[in-house]
Design a protein around this motif. Structure first.
Motif, PDB file in Angstrom:
ATOM      1  N   ARG A  23      -8.761  27.279 -22.483  1.00  0.00           N
ATOM      2  CA  ARG A  23      -9.334  28.620 -22.520  1.00  0.00           C
ATOM      3  C   ARG A  23      -9.061  29.282 -23.869  1.00  0.00           C
ATOM      4  NH1 ARG A  23      -7.760  33.047 -23.205  1.00  0.00           N
ATOM      5  NH2 ARG A  23      -5.629  32.521 -22.739  1.00  0.00           N
ATOM      6  N   SER A  36      -4.917  26.680 -19.660  1.00  0.00           N
ATOM      7  CA  SER A  36      -4.821  27.870 -20.518  1.00  0.00           C
ATOM      8  C   SER A  36      -4.994  27.527 -21.993  1.00  0.00           C
ATOM      9  CB  SER A  36      -3.509  28.624 -20.289  1.00  0.00           C
ATOM     10  OG  SER A  36      -2.386  27.845 -20.640  1.00  0.00           O
ATOM     11  N   ASP A  74      -3.018  29.505 -11.338  1.00  0.00           N
ATOM     12  CA  ASP A  74      -3.972  30.160 -12.244  1.00  0.00           C
ATOM     13  C   ASP A  74      -5.013  29.208 -12.826  1.00  0.00           C
ATOM     14  OD1 ASP A  74      -2.009  28.849 -13.731  1.00  0.00           O
ATOM     15  OD2 ASP A  74      -1.861  30.411 -15.248  1.00  0.00           O
ATOM     16  N   GLY A 131      -2.936  33.701 -25.062  1.00  0.00           N
ATOM     17  CA  GLY A 131      -3.077  33.441 -23.636  1.00  0.00           C
ATOM     18  C   GLY A 131      -2.631  32.062 -23.195  1.00  0.00           C
ATOM     19  N   TYR A 132      -2.272  31.198 -24.164  1.00  0.00           N
ATOM     20  CA  TYR A 132      -1.797  29.874 -23.776  1.00  0.00           C
ATOM     21  C   TYR A 132      -0.425  30.018 -23.121  1.00  0.00           C
ATOM     22  CZ  TYR A 132       0.304  25.233 -24.117  1.00  0.00           C
ATOM     23  OH  TYR A 132       0.945  24.050 -23.823  1.00  0.00           O
ATOM     24  N   MET A 170      -8.613  29.830 -15.046  1.00  0.00           N
ATOM     25  CA  MET A 170      -8.716  29.324 -16.421  1.00  0.00           C
ATOM     26  C   MET A 170      -9.904  28.371 -16.565  1.00  0.00           C
ATOM     27  SD  MET A 170      -6.313  30.725 -18.156  1.00  0.00           S
ATOM     28  CE  MET A 170      -4.866  31.675 -17.790  1.00  0.00           C
TER      29      MET A 170
END
Length: 193
Positions: free
Chosen positions: A22, A19, A51, A172-173, A55
């Motif tokens: 991303r 993440s 997830d 979003g991290y 990612m």
């Protein structure tokens, strides 16, 4: 810190669920030149971080590269990594071994980080930097990473500055423990940082 443009490359090691990679791609508007790695292989990654596949896909869609089974203490053994990166970053390094003996735990982490710094040095370009994000307090303070970096690299790496990790800078991290995410034990939304 990560506003490196052009042909300069960034290596992220120890990505859990990818993440951060991303988020970095999104903040930069591209994944070009970003290489995000995980120590875990495919099956372990899937079990620990459900997830991660999504990612990784987002990082790759934006032009980044994701690699599995990469040992942060042996980066220099990957021929393509040698002298290749402007920034090598490891956010919140941890073995996740669950060692109860505090001094033994500290020694294991010192060895991990010392080996990482020695290996990372061989993968930096001539203007390269190593970024390490650490939690504050114990046991992290006892790892003495500034001294480790200097000693492991014969003084080639030295502290240039300390900045707080700004969670809000990375939309979003989601920080994940080395052992993976578990509803009963893990915090949502990076509350541990």
């Amino acid at each position: 810190l990560y506003e490196v443009q052009g042909a300069h490359r960034v290596l992220l090691v120890g990505e859990g669920n990818f993440s951060f990679a991303r988020a970095l791609c999104e903040v930069r508007g591209s994944g070009e030149g970003i290489y995000a790695t995980s120590f875990d292989g495919e099956a372990t990654l899937k079990r620990k971080y459900p997830d991660a596949l999504e990612m990784r896909g987002k990082v790759e869609e934006m032009g980044g590269t994701t690699l599995l089974n990469v040992d942060a203490t042996k980066l220099h053994k990957v021929r393509e990594f040698r002298d290749a990166f402007r920034i090598i970053s490891w956010n919140f390094p941890h073995l996740g071994a669950g060692e109860k003996d505090v001094e033994k735990n500290n020694e294991q982490h010192r060895k991990l980080l010392s080996s990482f710094f020695a290996s990372a040095l061989r993968c930096l370009d001539d203007q390269g930097l190593v970024h390490v994000a650490m939690k504050q307090g114990e046991p992290y303070k006892s790892w003495k990473i500034v001294q480790l970096a200097k000693a492991a690299t014969d003084g080639a790496l030295h502290l240039q500055g300390v900045l707080p990790f700004s969670l809000g800078a990375w939309p979003g991290y989601a920080h994940r423990r080395t052992r993976g995410f578990h509803e009963r034990f893990s915090k949502q939304d990076s509350e541990e940082l």
